[in-house]
Write a protein that holds these residues in place. Structure first.
Motif, PDB file in Angstrom:
ATOM      1  N   ILE A  42       0.848  -1.179   0.000  1.00 61.33           N
ATOM      2  CA  ILE A  42       0.000   0.000   0.000  1.00 61.33           C
ATOM      3  C   ILE A  42       0.888   1.234   0.000  1.00 61.33           C
ATOM      4  CG2 ILE A  42      -1.848   1.224   1.220  1.00 61.33           C
ATOM      5  CD1 ILE A  42      -1.247  -2.161   2.469  1.00 61.33           C
ATOM      6  N   ALA A  43       0.635   2.155  -0.906  1.00 58.31           N
ATOM      7  CA  ALA A  43       1.405   3.395  -0.948  1.00 58.31           C
ATOM      8  C   ALA A  43       1.126   4.189   0.326  1.00 58.31           C
ATOM      9  CB  ALA A  43       1.032   4.209  -2.181  1.00 58.31           C
ATOM     10  N   ASN A  44       2.154   4.413   1.100  1.00 63.11           N
ATOM     11  CA  ASN A  44       2.027   5.172   2.345  1.00 63.11           C
ATOM     12  C   ASN A  44       3.426   5.611   2.750  1.00 63.11           C
ATOM     13  OD1 ASN A  44       1.708   6.123   4.938  1.00 63.11           O
ATOM     14  ND2 ASN A  44       0.138   4.622   5.466  1.00 63.11           N
ATOM     15  N   ALA A  45       3.968   6.550   2.007  1.00 61.55           N
ATOM     16  CA  ALA A  45       5.363   6.959   2.198  1.00 61.55           C
ATOM     17  C   ALA A  45       5.649   7.422   3.622  1.00 61.55           C
ATOM     18  CB  ALA A  45       5.729   8.043   1.196  1.00 61.55           C
ATOM     19  N   LYS A  46       4.690   8.104   4.255  1.00 59.48           N
ATOM     20  CA  LYS A  46       4.981   8.648   5.589  1.00 59.48           C
ATOM     21  C   LYS A  46       5.173   7.556   6.642  1.00 59.48           C
ATOM     22  CE  LYS A  46       0.161   9.753   6.721  1.00 59.48           C
ATOM     23  NZ  LYS A  46      -0.196   8.871   7.765  1.00 59.48           N
ATOM     24  N   ASP A  47       4.502   6.413   6.484  1.00 57.77           N
ATOM     25  CA  ASP A  47       4.650   5.323   7.449  1.00 57.77           C
ATOM     26  C   ASP A  47       5.606   4.229   6.998  1.00 57.77           C
ATOM     27  OD1 ASP A  47       2.886   6.590   9.137  1.00 57.77           O
ATOM     28  OD2 ASP A  47       1.168   5.366   8.567  1.00 57.77           O
ATOM     29  N   SER A  48       6.050   4.302   5.752  1.00 58.62           N
ATOM     30  CA  SER A  48       6.878   3.243   5.197  1.00 58.62           C
ATOM     31  C   SER A  48       8.322   3.345   5.675  1.00 58.62           C
ATOM     32  CB  SER A  48       6.859   3.303   3.672  1.00 58.62           C
ATOM     33  OG  SER A  48       7.691   2.302   3.147  1.00 58.62           O
ATOM     34  N   LYS A  49       8.922   2.190   5.844  1.00 61.66           N
ATOM     35  CA  LYS A  49      10.344   2.109   6.139  1.00 61.66           C
ATOM     36  C   LYS A  49      11.086   1.524   4.933  1.00 61.66           C
ATOM     37  CE  LYS A  49       9.587   1.925  11.081  1.00 61.66           C
ATOM     38  NZ  LYS A  49       8.483   2.797  10.973  1.00 61.66           N
ATOM     39  N   GLU A  50      10.353   1.351   3.826  1.00 58.58           N
ATOM     40  CA  GLU A  50      10.896   0.772   2.602  1.00 58.58           C
ATOM     41  C   GLU A  50      11.270   1.879   1.622  1.00 58.58           C
ATOM     42  OE1 GLU A  50      11.207  -2.562   2.331  1.00 58.58           O
ATOM     43  OE2 GLU A  50      10.232  -2.880   4.257  1.00 58.58           O
TER      44      GLU A  50
END
Length: 138
Positions: A42-50
């Protein structure tokens, strides 16, 4: 894939999206998470660590569904009849189109849908949601 086969698959995908809307309206969020693959991204740059900016997994998908609904009971409706349906192969389709959330938000949603074979159900493999595109409908 012939044009007739493509039309048939698009109808299947519309039924998939219709079912998604029905489950959402019925608050069957636990059931909804099984519409996605186990490794859904799921696109979620603010919560992503990837590096990709994605977060992964059905539990994260579930959280996103529930959070969008919220305490205000915002009804999220995929406007699937007017989506673009783009075949990548017989078992992979890309969709893009509008959704509404509550009464005054319109966004764009993209699903990458997969199935292992024509006998298997469609599942959401990737989700991109551009909720920065909002219109006041009131």
């Amino acid at each position: 894939m012939t044009s007739e086969e493509t039309k048939q698959v698009i109808e299947q995908l519309k039924q998939f999206a219709k079912r998604w809307n029905e489950l959402y309206a019925e608050e069957k969020f636990e059931e909804m998470k099984y519409l996605a693959t186990e490794d859904v991204g799921i696109a979620n740059a603010k919560d992503s660590k990837e590096l990709s900016g994605l977060i992964y997994g059905r539990d994260k998908y579930y959280e996103g569904i529930v959070n969008a609904y919220g305490e205000q009971k915002n009804l999220l409706v995929m406007e699937y009849e007017n989506w673009e349906y783009i075949p990548l192969d017989g078992n992979t389709f890309y969709t893009i189109g509008k959704y509404t959330l509550g009464t005054n938000v319109v966004g764009v949603n993209c699903w990458l849908l997969r199935r292992n074979s024509p006998a298997d159900p469609w599942r959401i493999f990737r989700v991109i949601d551009n909720n920065d595109i909002k219109e006041n409908l009131t």
